[in-house]
Design a protein around this motif. Sequence first.
Motif, mmCIF file in Angstrom:
data_model
loop_
_atom_site.group_PDB
_atom_site.id
_atom_site.type_symbol
_atom_site.label_atom_id
_atom_site.label_comp_id
_atom_site.label_asym_id
_atom_site.label_seq_id
_atom_site.Cartn_x
_atom_site.Cartn_y
_atom_site.Cartn_z
ATOM 1 N N ASP A 191 0.814 -1.203 0.000
ATOM 2 C CA ASP A 191 0.000 0.000 0.000
ATOM 3 C C ASP A 191 0.851 1.258 0.000
ATOM 4 O O ASP A 191 2.088 1.199 -0.068
ATOM 5 N N VAL A 192 0.164 2.393 0.059
ATOM 6 C CA VAL A 192 0.798 3.705 0.111
ATOM 7 C C VAL A 192 0.459 4.333 1.460
ATOM 8 O O VAL A 192 -0.700 4.274 1.903
ATOM 9 N N VAL A 193 1.456 4.928 2.114
ATOM 10 C CA VAL A 193 1.254 5.543 3.414
ATOM 11 C C VAL A 193 1.488 7.039 3.275
ATOM 12 O O VAL A 193 2.564 7.471 2.859
ATOM 13 N N LEU A 194 0.470 7.834 3.625
ATOM 14 C CA LEU A 194 0.577 9.287 3.584
ATOM 15 C C LEU A 194 0.636 9.838 5.009
ATOM 16 O O LEU A 194 -0.002 9.311 5.921
ATOM 17 N N PHE A 195 1.398 10.913 5.157
ATOM 18 C CA PHE A 195 1.512 11.602 6.433
ATOM 19 C C PHE A 195 0.941 13.006 6.251
ATOM 20 O O PHE A 195 1.434 13.782 5.425
ATOM 21 N N ALA A 196 -0.112 13.318 7.011
ATOM 22 C CA ALA A 196 -0.844 14.575 6.819
ATOM 23 C C ALA A 196 -1.031 15.306 8.134
ATOM 24 O O ALA A 196 -1.366 14.707 9.165
ATOM 25 N N LYS A 197 -0.840 16.611 8.080
ATOM 26 C CA LYS A 197 -0.999 17.478 9.241
ATOM 27 C C LYS A 197 -2.354 18.183 9.178
ATOM 28 O O LYS A 197 -2.806 18.583 8.104
ATOM 29 N N GLY A 198 -2.998 18.315 10.334
ATOM 30 C CA GLY A 198 -4.205 19.120 10.420
ATOM 31 C C GLY A 198 -5.495 18.373 10.267
ATOM 32 O O GLY A 198 -6.570 18.973 10.351
ATOM 33 N N VAL A 199 -5.450 17.063 10.029
ATOM 34 C CA VAL A 199 -6.673 16.272 9.908
ATOM 35 C C VAL A 199 -7.151 15.816 11.278
ATOM 36 O O VAL A 199 -8.329 15.913 11.608
ATOM 37 N N THR A 200 -6.215 15.329 12.084
ATOM 38 C CA THR A 200 -6.518 14.918 13.449
ATOM 39 C C THR A 200 -5.901 15.938 14.405
ATOM 40 O O THR A 200 -4.683 16.104 14.418
ATOM 41 N N HIS A 201 -6.718 16.632 15.182
ATOM 42 C CA HIS A 201 -6.224 17.704 16.040
ATOM 43 C C HIS A 201 -5.950 17.245 17.470
ATOM 44 O O HIS A 201 -5.200 17.893 18.190
ATOM 45 N N ARG A 202 -6.551 16.132 17.877
ATOM 46 C CA ARG A 202 -6.360 15.655 19.235
ATOM 47 C C ARG A 202 -6.123 14.152 19.211
ATOM 48 O O ARG A 202 -6.690 13.437 18.382
ATOM 49 N N GLN A 203 -5.276 13.711 20.141
ATOM 50 C CA GLN A 203 -4.993 12.285 20.217
ATOM 51 C C GLN A 203 -6.260 11.524 20.581
ATOM 52 O O GLN A 203 -6.994 11.898 21.485
ATOM 53 N N GLY A 204 -6.516 10.452 19.835
ATOM 54 C CA GLY A 204 -7.664 9.619 20.137
ATOM 55 C C GLY A 204 -8.937 10.022 19.425
ATOM 56 O O GLY A 204 -9.977 9.373 19.617
ATOM 57 N N TYR A 205 -8.895 11.075 18.597
ATOM 58 C CA TYR A 205 -10.085 11.523 17.870
ATOM 59 C C TYR A 205 -9.868 11.337 16.367
ATOM 60 O O TYR A 205 -9.921 12.278 15.587
ATOM 61 N N LEU A 207 -10.672 10.132 12.583
ATOM 62 C CA LEU A 207 -11.818 9.931 11.716
ATOM 63 C C LEU A 207 -11.701 8.573 11.018
ATOM 64 O O LEU A 207 -10.600 8.100 10.742
ATOM 65 N N PRO A 208 -12.810 7.933 10.717
ATOM 66 C CA PRO A 208 -12.754 6.606 10.080
ATOM 67 C C PRO A 208 -12.169 6.701 8.679
ATOM 68 O O PRO A 208 -12.314 7.727 7.993
ATOM 69 N N PRO A 209 -11.535 5.647 8.207
ATOM 70 C CA PRO A 209 -10.870 5.687 6.899
ATOM 71 C C PRO A 209 -11.825 5.888 5.726
ATOM 72 O O PRO A 209 -11.406 6.402 4.688
ATOM 73 N N ASN A 210 -13.100 5.500 5.875
ATOM 74 C CA ASN A 210 -14.019 5.643 4.741
ATOM 75 C C ASN A 210 -14.395 7.095 4.456
ATOM 76 O O ASN A 210 -15.141 7.369 3.520
ATOM 77 N N GLU A 211 -13.881 8.021 5.250
ATOM 78 C CA GLU A 211 -14.114 9.438 4.988
ATOM 79 C C GLU A 211 -13.033 10.060 4.113
ATOM 80 O O GLU A 211 -13.074 11.253 3.834
ATOM 81 N N PHE A 212 -12.069 9.228 3.661
ATOM 82 C CA PHE A 212 -10.938 9.756 2.906
ATOM 83 C C PHE A 212 -10.691 8.931 1.638
ATOM 84 O O PHE A 212 -11.054 7.760 1.554
ATOM 85 N N ASN A 213 -10.037 9.564 0.702
ATOM 86 C CA ASN A 213 -9.443 8.910 -0.455
ATOM 87 C C ASN A 213 -8.009 9.389 -0.595
ATOM 88 O O ASN A 213 -7.691 10.528 -0.218
ATOM 89 N N CYS A 214 -7.160 8.553 -1.134
ATOM 90 C CA CYS A 214 -5.877 9.028 -1.633
ATOM 91 C C CYS A 214 -6.083 9.470 -3.078
ATOM 92 O O CYS A 214 -6.803 8.810 -3.837
ATOM 93 N N VAL A 215 -5.472 10.582 -3.450
ATOM 94 C CA VAL A 215 -5.639 11.139 -4.787
ATOM 95 C C VAL A 215 -4.267 11.265 -5.426
ATOM 96 O O VAL A 215 -3.370 11.909 -4.874
ATOM 97 N N ILE A 256 -10.713 14.733 1.608
ATOM 98 C CA ILE A 256 -11.777 14.613 2.601
ATOM 99 C C ILE A 256 -13.080 14.537 1.816
ATOM 100 O O ILE A 256 -13.543 15.531 1.238
ATOM 101 N N ILE A 257 -13.668 13.356 1.740
ATOM 102 C CA ILE A 257 -14.769 13.088 0.816
ATOM 103 C C ILE A 257 -15.968 13.982 1.088
ATOM 104 O O ILE A 257 -16.538 14.592 0.171
ATOM 105 N N GLN A 258 -16.380 14.080 2.327
ATOM 106 C CA GLN A 258 -17.591 14.827 2.652
ATOM 107 C C GLN A 258 -17.471 16.300 2.271
ATOM 108 O O GLN A 258 -18.438 16.928 1.852
#
Length: 614
Positions: A191-205, A207-215, A256-258
């Motif tokens: 697979d492909v692993v992406l590292f992104a800042k600003g999507v998760t703001h707090r530890q433990g919160y 979002l589920p993977p089905n809310e994203f796509n890799c583009v 971010i699909i939504q």
Amino acid sequence: MRRKPRTTLLIFLLAILAFAAYSLLLSRDAVSNWQPDFGFDDLPRKLNAKNHVSVTTNAKKNHMVNEFQHQSRRVSSINFEKSFSTVSVLLPDWEILLLVSPNTLLSSSDQFNCLFDNNRMSPARFSGVLPFTNRSTFKCDMPEPARRRRKLTQPMLVTGRSENEKHDQYPAPELLRWNFLVYESFSTEDDVVLFAKGVTHRQGYDLPPNEFNCVFQIGNGIRTAVTSSVQEVFRCHHPDPSNLRSNSRIGVSLEIIQKNLVIPSVAYYTGRPNLKPKQNDYPFASQMFRSETHLKAQPKYFLCACTMVYNVAKFLREWVVYHSKIGVQNFLLYDNGSDDDLHGIIKELREEGYNISTLLWIWPKTQEAGFSHSILYSKSKRLCTWTMYVDVDEFMYSPSWVNNGSVRLNATDDNENESQIEDENENEILPSLKSMLPREDGNYYYRDGKVGQVSIMCLEYGPSGQRQHPVQGVTQGYTCRRKVEQRHKSIVLLEAVDKSLWNVIHHFQVNQNEGFRSKQIGPEEGLVNHYKYQAWDEFKNKFRRRVSAYVVDWRQNVNLNSQDRTPGLGFEAVEPKDWTHRFCEVKDDRLRLLTREWFGSFTPNGYRMAWQTK
């Protein structure tokens, strides 16, 4: 007749206003009406009516190609010799990171500058080369006047000043923001692993993977499903190889699909690696856990140490020399943008035979992400079976080692019986960190189950009366600690790490579906001496640049009761009057005396430790 002068005056005033408006339009060199969501550094700095560039946009139709025609140009009053294609990111404290296009030839003799709006310039400092995309990096500070502009645009990386005629500039793209960015990519076999800042703001919160796509920046955009999303780490499928263009750089980002939003990105897709090992690479793997899932090539080193470093040149030698003697075979350092003599010290240590691997990991406050990356990197290179995750101010040992020698635990006179310490057990083999790991029998089964991680408690040491860095090292200078044991650090079996790569500062989640578990060992078996609260200047420099994504900046007046803060210090970088005697609840010099026995000796220049330089 009387109205004619008024009409003439009115026309004259209108002409002045029109001229002023036109002049203002020409001078607005910061205005740009285009900004791609992908911050790819191969975007041309100069466009004309015939040029176009493929970029990602937020168009409702989800097209990834947008043709940007000729833009109104701006003229710089500063002359320079050369400019380079870059993409720029605004970091904390008004620092700018510039990423140069891959494989750009640069000269070390050139003087580099950042050219901002209104022809403001600031020196550009070379910060190293990113290891996977071969991009040179620079940093510069944004001038105060440029910070007040309504729209912050990317500076140009230029060299020197020229006596030639003025150079034209064209509208610059808007400055990318560090708090919302895809900054790194890593491809595995699967697979492909992406590292992104600003999507998760707090530890433990998360979002589920089905809310994203890799583009992937291929044609109108190739999307693949995200299968895991934890912290700053997102895993997704490779694109169909038949859609890939040969010998081209493919940008990759996260959607971010939504929100129908593609996050700005400076990351590239590197393609699926070929990691299939040769048949003779498997001498013992088929016996490991008696499972085909563990049929992997044998790693080069049994035990490694991994950490993220920033300006630790004065500490590194002691940390490497000590841990190398007790079983660490390779050191993997993620350099967070050091500008001291770190690489000079690494060069010396390598010449002395120590195995040290370094990667430029320039992204700020990404310690957890960096450690997740280290799992991928080490497995791809088949470096390590086990990896110890501790900082350079942390030293792991077992109190049971004290009984292996004739060390006097309660010594108070540093000079007493030094010759005896030097001569005793001179040829004795030092204890090893392997003693803390699960024992193996002949069938490669662990007697207490499939332990994939061993956790060791920490002891936090205080300044111990020191006002500057101890000349004989931290293990010798800091001997007074807090009584209560603190959070643990870990030694991890790489094959046991959960696929999500989730970790909380030196502690990973293991794959329970494959039967792995973590084991906490007692303080009599293993401890970590954390020399956390050092002499004030050293402590202040360290905490000014906390690298964990979820640790509060101690300079901010928020969450003052957080365990990640210094107790009682607050949020001001002002030395408390009693700092040198704080956190001194227990006198504990066990490791100090062990290291004096193992590494101390008399020299013509006095008693010295093995890591002390001349």
